[in-house]
Enzyme design. Sequence first.
Site, short mmCIF file in Angstrom:
data_model
loop_
_atom_site.label_atom_id
_atom_site.label_comp_id
_atom_site.label_asym_id
_atom_site.label_seq_id
_atom_site.Cartn_x
_atom_site.Cartn_y
_atom_site.Cartn_z
CE LYS A 68 2.58 -0.07 1.06
NZ LYS A 68 2.86 -1.47 1.22
CB CYS A 81 6.28 -1.71 -3.33
SG CYS A 81 5.14 -3.05 -3.59
N1 SAJ Z 1 16.93 -4.15 -1.93
C1 SAJ Z 1 18.25 -3.74 -1.87
N2 SAJ Z 1 18.90 -3.78 -0.66
C2 SAJ Z 1 18.27 -4.22 0.47
C3 SAJ Z 1 16.93 -4.63 0.41
C4 SAJ Z 1 16.27 -4.58 -0.81
O1 SAJ Z 1 18.85 -3.34 -2.88
O2 SAJ Z 1 18.93 -4.26 1.51
C5 SAJ Z 1 16.21 -4.12 -3.22
C6 SAJ Z 1 15.70 -5.50 -3.64
O3 SAJ Z 1 16.69 -6.23 -4.30
C7 SAJ Z 1 14.54 -5.13 -4.54
C8 SAJ Z 1 14.00 -3.83 -3.91
O4 SAJ Z 1 15.04 -3.35 -3.07
O5 SAJ Z 1 14.98 -4.85 -5.86
C9 SAJ Z 1 12.73 -4.01 -3.11
O6 SAJ Z 1 12.78 -5.21 -2.34
P1 SAJ Z 1 12.30 -5.27 -0.81
O7 SAJ Z 1 12.49 -6.67 -0.35
O8 SAJ Z 1 12.98 -4.20 -0.04
O9 SAJ Z 1 10.76 -4.85 -0.85
P2 SAJ Z 1 9.46 -5.36 -1.66
O10 SAJ Z 1 9.20 -4.39 -2.77
O11 SAJ Z 1 9.54 -6.79 -2.02
O12 SAJ Z 1 8.32 -5.17 -0.52
C10 SAJ Z 1 8.16 -3.89 0.08
C11 SAJ Z 1 8.05 -4.08 1.61
N3 SAJ Z 1 8.12 -2.79 2.28
C12 SAJ Z 1 8.90 -2.61 3.36
O13 SAJ Z 1 9.61 -3.49 3.82
C13 SAJ Z 1 8.83 -1.26 3.99
C14 SAJ Z 1 6.73 -4.78 1.94
O14 SAJ Z 1 6.55 -4.87 3.34
C15 SAJ Z 1 5.57 -3.99 1.30
O15 SAJ Z 1 4.32 -4.58 1.60
C16 SAJ Z 1 5.78 -4.00 -0.19
O16 SAJ Z 1 7.00 -3.29 -0.46
C17 SAJ Z 1 4.60 -3.31 -0.85
O17 SAJ Z 1 3.76 -4.04 -1.43
O18 SAJ Z 1 4.44 -2.09 -0.73
#
Ligand code: SAJ
Length: 430
Positions: free
Chosen positions: A201, A255
């Site tokens: 995870k 996360c």
């Molecule tokens: N972000 C970027 N660039 C990207 C993608 C995201 O800058 O290309 C930023 C977003 O704006 C945000 C942060 O990253 O600030 C996190 O957003 P996210 O959409 O990547 O992830 P979370 O935190 O909403 O959800 C993640 C997910 N993990 C993965 O995809 C590996 C989700 O599946 C998990 O269940 C969740 O963390 C968790 O609860 O751990």
Amino acid sequence: MKVTVLGLGYIGLPTASMLALAGHRVFGYDVNVAMRAQLRAGAGHIAETEVRDIVAKALASGNLSIVDDLTAADAYIICVPTPNTSDGRPDLSYVQSAAKAVAPLLHGGELVILESTVPPGTLERTVVPAMRAASVDPDSIFLAHCPERVIPGAIVRELKENGRIIGGRRPEDASRAKALYASFVDGELIETDSTTAELVKVVENTFRDVNIALANELAVLCEDLEVDAWEVIRLANKHPRVDILNPGPGVGGHCIPIDPQFLADAHPFATELIQTARRVNARMPNHIVRRVRDHVPSGEHRKIALLGASYKADVDDSRESPSEKLVALFEELDYETAVFDPIARGFKHGLYPSLEAAVEGADAVVLVVGHRIFQKLDPVDIGPRMRSRLLVDARKFFDATQWSDAGFTVETLGDGRSRTKPMLATNGRH
Ligand code: SAJ
């Protein structure tokens, strides 16, 4: 089965609802008294429509009850937060309290599942000792770690469709947990040991953090090289084995910025890359401030309007959001900030009630979060309200030509071709 879910947040509440809709008798408990009352009154606290729908259906079915005291059950699912402390260490106090609260209800044969994301080894080092301290023999119950994996924005679909890693303290613990998830998950259910599941995870979120760090590093590099990082990433991703994510103003949420630190904290000498990626992402708000400062001098109470306060597009959650850090950085440099976000809740620094109020007399607009509703913003309306027309777009969200045509100087994060010399169109209001 009778199932008690501890913690009714973003994961616990929809999980309890899915279990109830799958026919289990579910007791949802949260230490937050106001939240319990709100849920009983039918008002869920999660903005996603699909989550609200399943919560309402589960409550109406009579299979989900919100309880004021932990109810004895056949299975207990712990979905409590595992934040970082202010000095960057994992705070396992909620996991500890939950395990301590469940232990007196155990007589033997029950299943206890930890869903919260935790540093590897937590089930053995925190949950098992809590059981022993309450005179519960861990071999007399079934203990597993089944980390949640759903993405905010698509929680219900992913709860049903995503595969799950099921880490048992012993193989029989994993099989017992697998049977429960099989009742509402369509995805593949893979059994392993609990420490492996805990690490998997954290590694998933670390992979994403490292990938975004590469995108962010490319963004800064491309600004120097005067090429467009977004185009570079788009073209590189045409390669069948390349999949780079998008740059942005920082990585927020509860996360991705937290979980890699679980590894770095316990193994500082074995996590060089992970720590570097974290630093690259953590300093993106500083980079955005630099882009503004290239045009708008600091120390003169100039006003900066920020669009978006949540941690990502179309979610209401503001935890660890890039805007939190941006406000702090701007204010340290004596800028005034005005944050507008019609979706976000719980933003620490307060929100402006309207777009008009936020941009009135501002020297720059910074697009921090690409909420869908921002797509309809019109630079022709916004421009005349501002003192000077600068757009810093941290997500390549707006149509740069449309904003330039409305008299804006446009700086897009990562687009070195958009870099302009410090010369702002002003509205004669100095
Ligand atoms: N972000 C970027 N660039 C990207 C993608 C995201 O800058 O290309 C930023 C977003 O704006 C945000 C942060 O990253 O600030 C996190 O957003 P996210 O959409 O990547 O992830 P979370 O935190 O909403 O959800 C993640 C997910 N993990 C993965 O995809 C590996 C989700 O599946 C998990 O269940 C969740 O963390 C968790 O609860 O751990």
